[in-house]
Scaffold this active site. Structure first.
Site, PDB file in Angstrom:
ATOM      1  N   TYR A 148      51.485  39.868  35.061  1.00  0.00           N
ATOM      2  CA  TYR A 148      50.503  39.397  34.399  1.00  0.00           C
ATOM      3  C   TYR A 148      49.136  39.889  34.527  1.00  0.00           C
ATOM      4  CZ  TYR A 148      47.161  37.232  31.212  1.00  0.00           C
ATOM      5  OH  TYR A 148      45.960  36.857  30.038  1.00  0.00           O
ATOM      6  N   ASP A 243      47.628  40.729  43.544  1.00  0.00           N
ATOM      7  CA  ASP A 243      46.748  39.557  42.418  1.00  0.00           C
ATOM      8  C   ASP A 243      47.146  38.275  43.461  1.00  0.00           C
ATOM      9  OD1 ASP A 243      46.992  39.287  38.951  1.00  0.00           O
ATOM     10  OD2 ASP A 243      46.162  37.788  40.769  1.00  0.00           O
ATOM     11  N   LYS A 271      41.656  30.109  40.035  1.00  0.00           N
ATOM     12  CA  LYS A 271      42.580  29.368  39.973  1.00  0.00           C
ATOM     13  C   LYS A 271      42.384  28.207  41.023  1.00  0.00           C
ATOM     14  CE  LYS A 271      46.882  30.961  37.703  1.00  0.00           C
ATOM     15  NZ  LYS A 271      47.279  30.772  35.917  1.00  0.00           N
TER      16      LYS A 271
HETATM   17  P1  KE4 Z   1      42.524  33.926  33.773  1.00  0.00           P
HETATM   18  O1  KE4 Z   1      41.093  35.744  33.363  1.00  0.00           O
HETATM   19  O2  KE4 Z   1      43.234  33.621  32.717  1.00  0.00           O
HETATM   20  O3  KE4 Z   1      41.515  33.307  35.030  1.00  0.00           O
HETATM   21  O4  KE4 Z   1      43.520  34.805  35.402  1.00  0.00           O
HETATM   22  C1  KE4 Z   1      44.331  35.723  34.923  1.00  0.00           C
HETATM   23  C2  KE4 Z   1      45.522  35.953  35.628  1.00  0.00           C
HETATM   24  C3  KE4 Z   1      45.180  37.258  37.045  1.00  0.00           C
HETATM   25  N1  KE4 Z   1      46.238  36.760  37.500  1.00  0.00           N
HETATM   26  C4  KE4 Z   1      47.743  36.769  37.460  1.00  0.00           C
HETATM   27  C5  KE4 Z   1      48.251  36.969  38.676  1.00  0.00           C
HETATM   28  C6  KE4 Z   1      47.639  34.873  36.207  1.00  0.00           C
HETATM   29  O5  KE4 Z   1      48.686  33.846  36.199  1.00  0.00           O
HETATM   30  C7  KE4 Z   1      46.768  35.181  35.609  1.00  0.00           C
HETATM   31  C8  KE4 Z   1      46.810  33.958  34.552  1.00  0.00           C
HETATM   32  N2  KE4 Z   1      47.473  33.159  34.716  1.00  0.00           N
HETATM   33  C9  KE4 Z   1      47.755  32.996  32.816  1.00  0.00           C
HETATM   34  C10 KE4 Z   1      49.280  31.758  33.873  1.00  0.00           C
HETATM   35  N3  KE4 Z   1      50.116  32.857  33.548  1.00  0.00           N
HETATM   36  C11 KE4 Z   1      46.764  31.635  32.037  1.00  0.00           C
HETATM   37  C12 KE4 Z   1      47.097  31.076  31.529  1.00  0.00           C
HETATM   38  C13 KE4 Z   1      46.774  31.365  30.768  1.00  0.00           C
HETATM   39  O6  KE4 Z   1      46.451  32.650  30.054  1.00  0.00           O
HETATM   40  O7  KE4 Z   1      45.997  30.459  29.246  1.00  0.00           O
END
Ligand code: KE4
Length: 430
Positions: A148, A243, A271
């Site tokens: 993801y 990523d 994060k």
């Molecule tokens: P955000 O847009 O949510 O800040 O980041 C996206 C993203 C990009 N790349 C990786 C490897 C990520 O894990 C994420 C976001 N992680 C999720 C949890 N697995 C965020 C939690 C959520 O979607 O509520």
């Protein structure tokens, strides 16, 4: 017998929230649908713990999905945010803090010769792919099943995290023309990537990978996989994008690129570098980043990009990670947890595998090692859900999905590990 915590106020708030917010939440995976419960509404966090609106205390392994590496409301971080806020929250103009945080990021990630701050991991990854497409003048990208990279259209193809958790067949609203330029290979399958490069010669702009997958649960790269991606992208003049939004500071202070000694062309972060305040960043080779507007033609922008609150929180956080001592202690705790869980699984003969790298982990309820999405899918969602609920009843809060990672913070001490192992022993006692 542990009774479930009283959550009447959360339930009332959730009822009201569903009138105003789709599914009652602002991000799907929080809705607890995968674990057959109703979401907790959190009042406050402190150190390794969060407190819900009914006054229940939980030992937190979600940590806002990774960012809270120092635990909740760390005094230095809270003070840095307060001090910045006293001077104004956003200027839409350069501030010295952006330089300070960029220098600190670069000290941990030397491959990021230049950095652009944005406001989420999604913004970071979508911008990095736009840049890679512009630099190579190619359209296709390769991603991996179960990985993801945020919710930009181009990534919602066999994605992980909430898409996998809710079993969504990718997502409606993504035009076929967009999805068709996203090629998807099984994670850890280098041959499939090499085959794509054979079938699409000179058309693939980049490979984007979670170098340790975290969004199908924690799945480490097999020996040679990352090095193979580095070689095949180099051989075909494509870019390698790590990523590290999740793995950054989690698998190693310098991310997977330090742990596995691979230099990607571009890296995305999020994060942890915002210390719990919204932030993202992308960066890498100077010749590639030079194409980003206004130094180059690739447009990328954001009202709050580099805002002083996020920068101040990130600087305070990275300052506390700089000497490495806190991180080393946290990794030792993660090792104690891992050893303890493995001992319980063996003693009880539970068909589950614990997979962890650094300070992130997942307990998969399957009898086989998880190396990709196909094997991750063999894990029992029902067993995980029951395990989640049994732990929650004992005040331990894991990710509300089998396909997510758990995280430690520097505030998780010996007592927290012992409490967790005792709760897991109890939860796995059938
Ligand atoms: P955000 O847009 O949510 O800040 O980041 C996206 C993203 C990009 N790349 C990786 C490897 C990520 O894990 C994420 C976001 N992680 C999720 C949890 N697995 C965020 C939690 C959520 O979607 O509520």
């Amino acid at each position: 017998m542990q009774t479930s915590p009283v959550t009447t106020r959360s339930e009332e708030l959730f009822r009201q929230a569903q009138e105003l917010l789709p599914g009652g939440v602002d991000s799907p995976v929080r809705a607890f649908r995968a674990v057959g419960s109703q979401p907790l509404f959190i009042e406050r966090g402190e150190g390794a713990y969060v407190y819900d609106v009914d006054g229940n205390r939980y030992l937190d392994y979600v940590l806002s999905w990774g960012p809270l590496i120092l635990g909740h409301a760390h005094p230095h971080v809270a003070q840095a945010i307060a001090a910045a806020a006293q001077k104004g929250t956003s200027f839409g103009a350069p501030s010295p803090l952006e330089l300070e945080l960029a220098r600190r990021v670069q000290s941990f990630y030397p491959s990021m010769e230049m950095v652009r701050f944005v406001n989420s991991g999604t913004e970071a990854t979508m911008s990095a792919v736009r840049l890679a497409r512009a630099f190579t003048n190619r359209d296709y990208i390769i991603k991996f099943e179960g990985c993801y990279h945020g919710h930009a259209d181009l990534f919602l193809v066999q994605a992980g995290s909430g898409v996998a958790t809710l079993g969504l067949p990718d997502s409606p609203g993504v035009p076929a023309a967009t999805a068709n330029t996203t090629l998807v290979a099984p994670f850890n399958d280098l041959a499939a990537v090499q085959d794509f490069f054979r079938r699409y010669p000179e058309e693939i702009a980049a490979v984007i990978v979670e170098p340790v997958a975290g969004n199908m649960g924690v799945v480490p790269p097999v020996e040679g996989f990352l090095q193979g991606l580095r070689e095949v992208t180099q051989a075909h003049d494509a870019l390698l994008i790590f990523d590290e939004v999740m793995t950054g500071f989690r698998v190693h202070p310098g991310g997977a690129q330090a742990l596995y000694n691979i230099r990607p062309d571009l890296t995305t972060l999020g994060k942890v570098i915002g210390g719990g305040v919204p932030v993202g960043a992308f960066g890498g080779r100077r010749d590639v980043m030079a194409m980003i507007a206004p130094s180059g033609p690739v447009y990328q922008a954001g009202t709050f990009s580099g805002n002083p609150l996020a920068m101040a929180a990130g600087i305070a956080t990275l300052n506390l990670l700089k000497d490495g001592h806190a991180w080393d202690t946290m990794q030792r705790r993660a090792g104690e947890l891992e050893t303890g869980v493995r001992e319980i699984l063996a003693r009880k003969g539970v068909p589950a595998v614990l997979q962890s790298v650094g300070t992130m982990f997942t307990l998969f309820f399957t009898g086989q090692p998880v190396t990709n999405w196909s094997t991750a899918k063999t894990a029992s969602r029902e067993q995980y859900a029951a395990f989640f609920r049994a732990l929650l009843a004992q005040g331990v809060y894991l990710a509300p999905s089998q396909f997510e990672a758990g995280f430690l913070s520097t505030a998780h001490g010996q007592d927290e590990i012992e409490m967790t192992l005792s709760a897991m022993e109890h939860a796995l006692s059938g």
